[in-house]
Design a protein around this motif. Sequence first.
Motif, PDB file in Angstrom:
ATOM      1  N   THR A  94      -3.878   6.000  -4.005  1.00 38.50           N
ATOM      2  CA  THR A  94      -3.009   6.805  -3.152  1.00 38.50           C
ATOM      3  C   THR A  94      -3.501   6.691  -1.719  1.00 38.50           C
ATOM      4  O   THR A  94      -4.666   6.371  -1.470  1.00 38.50           O
ATOM      5  CB  THR A  94      -3.019   8.293  -3.558  1.00 38.50           C
ATOM      6  N   GLN A  95      -2.630   6.957  -0.782  1.00 41.61           N
ATOM      7  CA  GLN A  95      -3.019   6.927   0.624  1.00 41.61           C
ATOM      8  C   GLN A  95      -4.140   7.935   0.888  1.00 41.61           C
ATOM      9  O   GLN A  95      -5.114   7.638   1.582  1.00 41.61           O
ATOM     10  CB  GLN A  95      -1.818   7.254   1.515  1.00 41.61           C
ATOM     11  N   LYS A  96      -4.016   9.110   0.313  1.00 45.34           N
ATOM     12  CA  LYS A  96      -4.973  10.170   0.570  1.00 45.34           C
ATOM     13  C   LYS A  96      -6.382   9.776   0.122  1.00 45.34           C
ATOM     14  O   LYS A  96      -7.341   9.898   0.887  1.00 45.34           O
ATOM     15  CB  LYS A  96      -4.538  11.447  -0.151  1.00 45.34           C
TER      16      LYS A  96
ATOM     17  N   ALA B 200      -7.616   6.805  -0.492  1.00 47.41           N
ATOM     18  CA  ALA B 200      -8.114   5.632   0.224  1.00 47.41           C
ATOM     19  C   ALA B 200      -8.747   6.033   1.554  1.00 47.41           C
ATOM     20  O   ALA B 200      -9.879   5.643   1.863  1.00 47.41           O
ATOM     21  CB  ALA B 200      -6.972   4.641   0.460  1.00 47.41           C
ATOM     22  N   LEU B 201      -8.029   6.821   2.323  1.00 47.70           N
ATOM     23  CA  LEU B 201      -8.527   7.201   3.640  1.00 47.70           C
ATOM     24  C   LEU B 201      -9.695   8.180   3.538  1.00 47.70           C
ATOM     25  O   LEU B 201     -10.630   8.135   4.356  1.00 47.70           O
ATOM     26  CB  LEU B 201      -7.397   7.795   4.478  1.00 47.70           C
TER      27      LEU B 201
ATOM     28  N   ARG C  93     -10.574   2.307   9.478  1.00 52.00           N
ATOM     29  CA  ARG C  93      -9.661   3.326   8.947  1.00 52.00           C
ATOM     30  C   ARG C  93      -8.265   3.167   9.532  1.00 52.00           C
ATOM     31  O   ARG C  93      -7.257   3.231   8.820  1.00 52.00           O
ATOM     32  CB  ARG C  93     -10.194   4.730   9.256  1.00 52.00           C
TER      33      ARG C  93
ATOM     34  N   GLU D  24      -4.977   2.120   7.351  1.00 50.15           N
ATOM     35  CA  GLU D  24      -3.827   3.021   7.296  1.00 50.15           C
ATOM     36  C   GLU D  24      -2.550   2.273   7.654  1.00 50.15           C
ATOM     37  O   GLU D  24      -1.522   2.416   6.998  1.00 50.15           O
ATOM     38  CB  GLU D  24      -4.031   4.197   8.249  1.00 50.15           C
TER      39      GLU D  24
ATOM     40  N   LEU E 294      -1.956  -0.792   4.776  1.00 50.78           N
ATOM     41  CA  LEU E 294      -1.576  -0.421   3.419  1.00 50.78           C
ATOM     42  C   LEU E 294      -0.379   0.512   3.345  1.00 50.78           C
ATOM     43  O   LEU E 294       0.407   0.457   2.415  1.00 50.78           O
ATOM     44  CB  LEU E 294      -2.750   0.252   2.696  1.00 50.78           C
ATOM     45  N   PHE E 295      -0.240   1.352   4.346  1.00 47.72           N
ATOM     46  CA  PHE E 295       0.694   2.456   4.184  1.00 47.72           C
ATOM     47  C   PHE E 295       1.744   2.543   5.289  1.00 47.72           C
ATOM     48  O   PHE E 295       2.372   3.549   5.470  1.00 47.72           O
ATOM     49  CB  PHE E 295      -0.078   3.785   4.129  1.00 47.72           C
ATOM     50  N   ASP E 296       1.889   1.461   6.054  1.00 46.94           N
ATOM     51  CA  ASP E 296       2.857   1.482   7.142  1.00 46.94           C
ATOM     52  C   ASP E 296       4.284   1.555   6.576  1.00 46.94           C
ATOM     53  O   ASP E 296       4.625   0.782   5.701  1.00 46.94           O
ATOM     54  CB  ASP E 296       2.681   0.212   7.982  1.00 46.94           C
TER      55      ASP E 296
END
Length: 215
Positions: A75-77, A79-80, A206, A210, A213-215
Motif C-alpha cells: 500500500t502507499q501508506k 511503503a512511505l 521518498r 511517492e 509508484l503512486f502518481d
Amino acid sequence: MSFAVPPTRTAAVVRQLRNEIVTGELPPGTLIKDGELAARLGVSITPVREAIAQLSVEGLIDIAPNRTRHVTRVTQKNALELIDVMGVLAGAGFEWGVDNLTETHLDLLRRRQREFVEALREGNVLAAGAAGADFSTIVILASGNRELQSMVDLVVARTTRILAMTAESDLWNTWITGHEAIIRLLEAGDNRGAVQRYRQIYVDFRARVEAFLFD
C-alpha cells in the motif's frame, strides 16, 4: 583456507523465499502453503514453517488469524512509512558512526559503491541491493550499536520487497549519486556534511518513490 559454512535448512529456506519475494517471483497476495513449499524446495515442513515465521517478523509474509499466510500486499501508506522509519534509524546510526571511520572504512565504502554500480550494470538487483545496504552498514557498525543495525536490516528487507525495483529503475540514481557525494565529503573531512547528505538521500528517495509508484 577459508570456506563458507552451509546454512541451516531454515536459513536456506528463508534466503530462498526472501529472494523470491523481493524479486517479485512471489507477487503480493500469493498464498503460502507449507506442503507445496516443502516439496518444491526439497525440505521437510519444519524448516518451512520456521522460515515463514521469520519472514513474518520481517514483514514480508502476513499471517491471518485463521493461520493462512500470504505475501504481504503493498500500500502507499506502508511503503512511505517504511522509508520514513528507515531514514530515522539509518540516519541515527550514520551520525553515531561517522566520527569513528578510518581510512580502512573509506576504502570499504569505495569498494561497496563500485560493487553497487557494477551489479546494476549487470542487471543483478539482489547483489546491488546487498552492496548498497552494506554501504550504510559499514558506517552504522562503526557506531558500535549492533542492535540498531539489526533493526535497520529488518526495515531494509521490507522496503526492498515493497519497491521491487528493476536494475533499470531510475530510483537507484538517488543512492548512486548520494553515495558518491558522501564519499567526497568524507574524503574532505566534512563529517557533518556527509551526515546531512546521507539524510537527504532519504528525503529525495521518498519523494521519488511517492511520485514513481503512486502518481
